[in-house]
Design a protein around this motif. Sequence first.
Motif, PDB file in Angstrom:
ATOM      1  N   LYS A   1      47.626  30.110  43.697  1.00  0.00           N
ATOM      2  CA  LYS A   1      48.940  30.536  44.184  1.00  0.00           C
ATOM      3  C   LYS A   1      49.173  32.066  43.755  1.00  0.00           C
ATOM      4  CE  LYS A   1      53.384  28.551  44.503  1.00  0.00           C
ATOM      5  NZ  LYS A   1      54.303  29.988  44.052  1.00  0.00           N
ATOM      6  N   HIS A   2      48.830  32.248  42.427  1.00  0.00           N
ATOM      7  CA  HIS A   2      49.279  33.631  41.884  1.00  0.00           C
ATOM      8  C   HIS A   2      48.398  34.477  42.884  1.00  0.00           C
ATOM      9  CE1 HIS A   2      50.169  36.854  38.992  1.00  0.00           C
ATOM     10  NE2 HIS A   2      48.899  36.926  39.043  1.00  0.00           N
ATOM     11  N   LEU A   3      47.189  34.165  43.038  1.00  0.00           N
ATOM     12  CA  LEU A   3      46.321  35.150  43.702  1.00  0.00           C
ATOM     13  C   LEU A   3      46.805  35.394  45.049  1.00  0.00           C
ATOM     14  CD1 LEU A   3      42.803  33.993  42.133  1.00  0.00           C
ATOM     15  CD2 LEU A   3      43.972  36.363  41.944  1.00  0.00           C
ATOM     16  N   SER A   4      47.453  34.511  45.634  1.00  0.00           N
ATOM     17  CA  SER A   4      47.492  34.380  47.282  1.00  0.00           C
ATOM     18  C   SER A   4      49.094  35.106  47.328  1.00  0.00           C
ATOM     19  CB  SER A   4      48.000  32.853  47.750  1.00  0.00           C
ATOM     20  OG  SER A   4      48.840  32.260  47.367  1.00  0.00           O
ATOM     21  N   GLU A   5      49.748  35.507  46.232  1.00  0.00           N
ATOM     22  CA  GLU A   5      50.975  36.221  46.282  1.00  0.00           C
ATOM     23  C   GLU A   5      50.907  37.688  45.718  1.00  0.00           C
ATOM     24  OE1 GLU A   5      53.587  33.165  44.166  1.00  0.00           O
ATOM     25  OE2 GLU A   5      53.793  31.920  45.828  1.00  0.00           O
TER      26      GLU A   5
ATOM     27  N   LEU B   1      45.548  45.546  43.288  1.00  0.00           N
ATOM     28  CA  LEU B   1      45.781  46.853  42.899  1.00  0.00           C
ATOM     29  C   LEU B   1      46.717  46.923  41.746  1.00  0.00           C
ATOM     30  CD1 LEU B   1      44.438  49.506  42.757  1.00  0.00           C
ATOM     31  CD2 LEU B   1      45.780  50.202  44.546  1.00  0.00           C
ATOM     32  N   THR B   2      47.955  46.614  42.045  1.00  0.00           N
ATOM     33  CA  THR B   2      49.109  46.911  41.612  1.00  0.00           C
ATOM     34  C   THR B   2      49.554  45.603  40.501  1.00  0.00           C
ATOM     35  OG1 THR B   2      50.561  46.123  43.201  1.00  0.00           O
ATOM     36  CG2 THR B   2      49.843  48.569  43.469  1.00  0.00           C
ATOM     37  N   GLY B   3      49.275  44.310  41.016  1.00  0.00           N
ATOM     38  CA  GLY B   3      49.922  43.299  40.371  1.00  0.00           C
ATOM     39  C   GLY B   3      51.137  42.860  40.580  1.00  0.00           C
ATOM     40  N   LEU B   4      51.973  43.596  41.791  1.00  0.00           N
ATOM     41  CA  LEU B   4      53.093  43.332  42.322  1.00  0.00           C
ATOM     42  C   LEU B   4      52.784  42.206  43.219  1.00  0.00           C
ATOM     43  CD1 LEU B   4      54.214  46.949  42.847  1.00  0.00           C
ATOM     44  CD2 LEU B   4      54.917  45.587  41.038  1.00  0.00           C
ATOM     45  N   SER B   5      53.796  41.623  43.715  1.00  0.00           N
ATOM     46  CA  SER B   5      53.841  40.734  45.130  1.00  0.00           C
ATOM     47  C   SER B   5      53.274  41.341  46.332  1.00  0.00           C
ATOM     48  CB  SER B   5      55.447  40.404  45.426  1.00  0.00           C
ATOM     49  OG  SER B   5      55.874  39.465  44.333  1.00  0.00           O
TER      50      SER B   5
ATOM     51  N   ILE C   1      41.263  58.167  43.315  1.00  0.00           N
ATOM     52  CA  ILE C   1      42.515  59.165  42.632  1.00  0.00           C
ATOM     53  C   ILE C   1      43.550  58.449  43.640  1.00  0.00           C
ATOM     54  CG2 ILE C   1      43.755  61.357  42.389  1.00  0.00           C
ATOM     55  CD1 ILE C   1      41.185  60.899  40.438  1.00  0.00           C
ATOM     56  N   GLY C   2      43.425  58.185  44.703  1.00  0.00           N
ATOM     57  CA  GLY C   2      44.503  57.463  45.462  1.00  0.00           C
ATOM     58  C   GLY C   2      45.015  56.229  45.064  1.00  0.00           C
ATOM     59  N   ASP C   3      43.967  55.277  44.782  1.00  0.00           N
ATOM     60  CA  ASP C   3      44.215  54.023  43.903  1.00  0.00           C
ATOM     61  C   ASP C   3      44.889  54.163  42.724  1.00  0.00           C
ATOM     62  OD1 ASP C   3      43.022  52.828  46.001  1.00  0.00           O
ATOM     63  OD2 ASP C   3      41.367  52.212  45.049  1.00  0.00           O
ATOM     64  N   ASP C   4      44.475  55.406  41.760  1.00  0.00           N
ATOM     65  CA  ASP C   4      45.509  55.535  40.570  1.00  0.00           C
ATOM     66  C   ASP C   4      46.616  55.794  40.938  1.00  0.00           C
ATOM     67  OD1 ASP C   4      42.929  55.108  39.404  1.00  0.00           O
ATOM     68  OD2 ASP C   4      42.243  56.996  39.150  1.00  0.00           O
ATOM     69  N   VAL C   5      47.002  56.693  41.760  1.00  0.00           N
ATOM     70  CA  VAL C   5      48.315  57.064  42.091  1.00  0.00           C
ATOM     71  C   VAL C   5      49.184  55.714  42.629  1.00  0.00           C
ATOM     72  CG1 VAL C   5      49.798  58.185  43.732  1.00  0.00           C
ATOM     73  CG2 VAL C   5      47.676  59.427  42.771  1.00  0.00           C
ATOM     74  N   ILE C   6      48.419  54.953  43.479  1.00  0.00           N
ATOM     75  CA  ILE C   6      49.167  53.721  43.867  1.00  0.00           C
ATOM     76  C   ILE C   6      49.729  53.017  42.450  1.00  0.00           C
ATOM     77  CG2 ILE C   6      49.281  51.494  44.905  1.00  0.00           C
ATOM     78  CD1 ILE C   6      47.780  53.088  47.196  1.00  0.00           C
ATOM     79  N   HIS C   7      48.902  52.787  41.852  1.00  0.00           N
ATOM     80  CA  HIS C   7      48.818  51.860  40.490  1.00  0.00           C
ATOM     81  C   HIS C   7      49.909  52.553  39.648  1.00  0.00           C
ATOM     82  CE1 HIS C   7      47.954  50.150  36.446  1.00  0.00           C
ATOM     83  NE2 HIS C   7      47.618  49.017  37.435  1.00  0.00           N
ATOM     84  N   ALA C   8      49.883  53.937  39.462  1.00  0.00           N
ATOM     85  CA  ALA C   8      50.927  54.496  38.550  1.00  0.00           C
ATOM     86  C   ALA C   8      52.390  54.558  39.345  1.00  0.00           C
ATOM     87  CB  ALA C   8      50.508  56.103  38.419  1.00  0.00           C
ATOM     88  N   VAL C   9      52.615  54.657  40.487  1.00  0.00           N
ATOM     89  CA  VAL C   9      53.619  54.602  41.277  1.00  0.00           C
ATOM     90  C   VAL C   9      54.330  53.067  40.924  1.00  0.00           C
ATOM     91  CG1 VAL C   9      54.824  54.534  43.624  1.00  0.00           C
ATOM     92  CG2 VAL C   9      53.480  56.430  42.667  1.00  0.00           C
ATOM     93  N   ALA C  10      53.436  52.191  41.152  1.00  0.00           N
ATOM     94  CA  ALA C  10      53.856  50.742  41.083  1.00  0.00           C
ATOM     95  C   ALA C  10      54.364  50.345  39.625  1.00  0.00           C
ATOM     96  CB  ALA C  10      52.767  49.677  41.285  1.00  0.00           C
ATOM     97  N   SER C  11      53.697  50.936  38.680  1.00  0.00           N
ATOM     98  CA  SER C  11      54.087  50.822  37.195  1.00  0.00           C
ATOM     99  C   SER C  11      55.421  51.627  37.073  1.00  0.00           C
ATOM    100  CB  SER C  11      53.063  51.377  36.346  1.00  0.00           C
ATOM    101  OG  SER C  11      51.884  50.735  36.519  1.00  0.00           O
ATOM    102  N   ALA C  12      55.509  52.794  37.418  1.00  0.00           N
ATOM    103  CA  ALA C  12      56.980  53.503  37.196  1.00  0.00           C
ATOM    104  C   ALA C  12      58.122  52.770  37.877  1.00  0.00           C
ATOM    105  CB  ALA C  12      56.668  55.028  37.894  1.00  0.00           C
ATOM    106  N   ALA C  13      57.908  52.106  39.019  1.00  0.00           N
ATOM    107  CA  ALA C  13      59.065  51.563  39.728  1.00  0.00           C
ATOM    108  C   ALA C  13      59.319  50.105  38.874  1.00  0.00           C
ATOM    109  CB  ALA C  13      58.494  51.215  41.100  1.00  0.00           C
ATOM    110  N   ARG C  14      58.191  49.560  38.636  1.00  0.00           N
ATOM    111  CA  ARG C  14      58.390  48.395  37.756  1.00  0.00           C
ATOM    112  C   ARG C  14      59.324  48.438  36.447  1.00  0.00           C
ATOM    113  NH1 ARG C  14      53.410  46.942  36.714  1.00  0.00           N
ATOM    114  NH2 ARG C  14      53.215  45.239  38.408  1.00  0.00           N
ATOM    115  N   GLN C  15      59.315  49.824  35.785  1.00  0.00           N
ATOM    116  CA  GLN C  15      59.875  50.139  34.721  1.00  0.00           C
ATOM    117  C   GLN C  15      61.470  49.826  35.032  1.00  0.00           C
ATOM    118  OE1 GLN C  15      58.773  50.020  31.677  1.00  0.00           O
ATOM    119  NE2 GLN C  15      56.726  49.628  32.540  1.00  0.00           N
ATOM    120  N   VAL C  16      61.994  50.504  36.129  1.00  0.00           N
ATOM    121  CA  VAL C  16      63.253  50.613  36.364  1.00  0.00           C
ATOM    122  C   VAL C  16      63.854  49.400  37.491  1.00  0.00           C
ATOM    123  CG1 VAL C  16      63.257  53.125  36.143  1.00  0.00           C
ATOM    124  CG2 VAL C  16      62.730  52.124  38.328  1.00  0.00           C
ATOM    125  N   VAL C  17      63.152  48.693  38.021  1.00  0.00           N
ATOM    126  CA  VAL C  17      63.595  47.595  38.831  1.00  0.00           C
ATOM    127  C   VAL C  17      63.985  46.544  38.062  1.00  0.00           C
ATOM    128  CG1 VAL C  17      63.087  46.082  40.720  1.00  0.00           C
ATOM    129  CG2 VAL C  17      62.586  48.443  40.956  1.00  0.00           C
TER     130      VAL C  17
END
Length: 451
Positions: A292-296, A300-304, A344-360
């Motif tokens: 269930k967790h994997l399907s949701e 790459l980012t661990g987000l929904s 590098i593109g994947d690293d950027v996506i992961h970094a943006v996700a982490s930054a957003a997670r800190q403030v959401v």
Amino acid sequence: MVRTLTILLFFFSAFAHVQEPSSQTLVIANSKAWKPFSFINNEGKADGILIDYWKEYGRKNNIKVEFLLLDWQSSLDAVKDGRADLHAGLLWSENRDTYLDYAPVIMSIDTQFYISQELIGIDLNDFMFGNHGYAIGVVKGGYEEEFTRLHFPNLNLIVYANNQEMIDAAFDGDLQGFVADLHVANFYLFTSNDPRRFIGVRHLYSGDLRAAVKEGNRALQKQVSEGMLDFTDGDKMKIFNRWMYVNTVYPEYFFHAIFVGVVLIGGTYIFVLRIAVKRKTQALEAANLNLKHLSETDQLTGLSNRRHFTVELKQRLELSGSVSICIFDIDDFKLINDRYGHQIGDDVIHAVASAARQVVPEESLLARIGGEEFAIVSNNLDYASAVNLAESVCQAVRELALVGEEYPNVTVSVGCAYYSKHTDSVTLSDADHLMYQSKQAGKDRVTANHY
């Protein structure tokens, strides 16, 4: 005279209620070698659990059914390109969800990892991480292939068109292991001359088989879903028992051996079996939660992921109070990929996700809904707080300190749509349009509107 008229009216009424056979024909696709679920039998006819299920569906709903049994990938393609109206039964996956719409659950299945008996005793974790280079079989287009490539990317996978070809290759010595559904593997193994040649050593996942139509065919999806409601649990069990009865699937000598073993072991066997069943149940429950967790989750980012976000958004829109939807997109991401490469593109996506997670905040839902596109949905914020949240995301990404000279400066453009109360007009489109306004206005900024 009155008596005669009454009799005539009775027969007329009865005749009027006789259903004429439907002229509609439902073409149903599935695998031609997926015993016992669907296969072509020795007489060249479609056979199996799902075949019987859909024959009964046709009888109950007065619909003609025809079967198009192909290799597994071809059965998916047949629904996509319109050669078939319906897929008889398959598991949901994020990839399949892009071109299929699903009907209710028919039954559940378990899938296992099988290895040659000669390899019993090997370090299984080491084996499954591909350190030995053994050849492992999967069926092309099957969920087994998708799951194994995702979770065990270093395995030496050999792809086969169908289960029969894969099992034949295994018995020919071309494979040291394979991934298959439990009932399927049992059917093929225990109707062979060497049923113990391959052993199931690890449960990989459990899942629900569902019928599916081509994405967007809502009328057929609704028709099939409503028609399936006519099936009682008793109806299903009659079909399943017909195929799961031991003499149908396994040779008789196999069960004689088991019976003798049980008699000899007696009470000890029962005690051990209870422990094993308990552990198996716990393992299945854990596997289901993991599935269930994997399907949701976006891997790459661990987000929904987009699917979970869509489901959650519908639920949040049913709550009272305000709702705000933010969509943000990484600026010039194509240029980043082109200049620095996809890693590098994947690293950027992961970094943006982490930054957003800190403030959401935790009570809001943050998801990756596309390649470089993200979304946030929040309930019961006021307009100023919703805009502040969007600004915080923009600033958090702007301040990213990516290590290494090769990394570019990263910014996002944000669109924030605020609704003081739920209305039928709430969609992602408003926030998406606002996000593009931010792009047009120079990027690295927030555009918000109160609807």
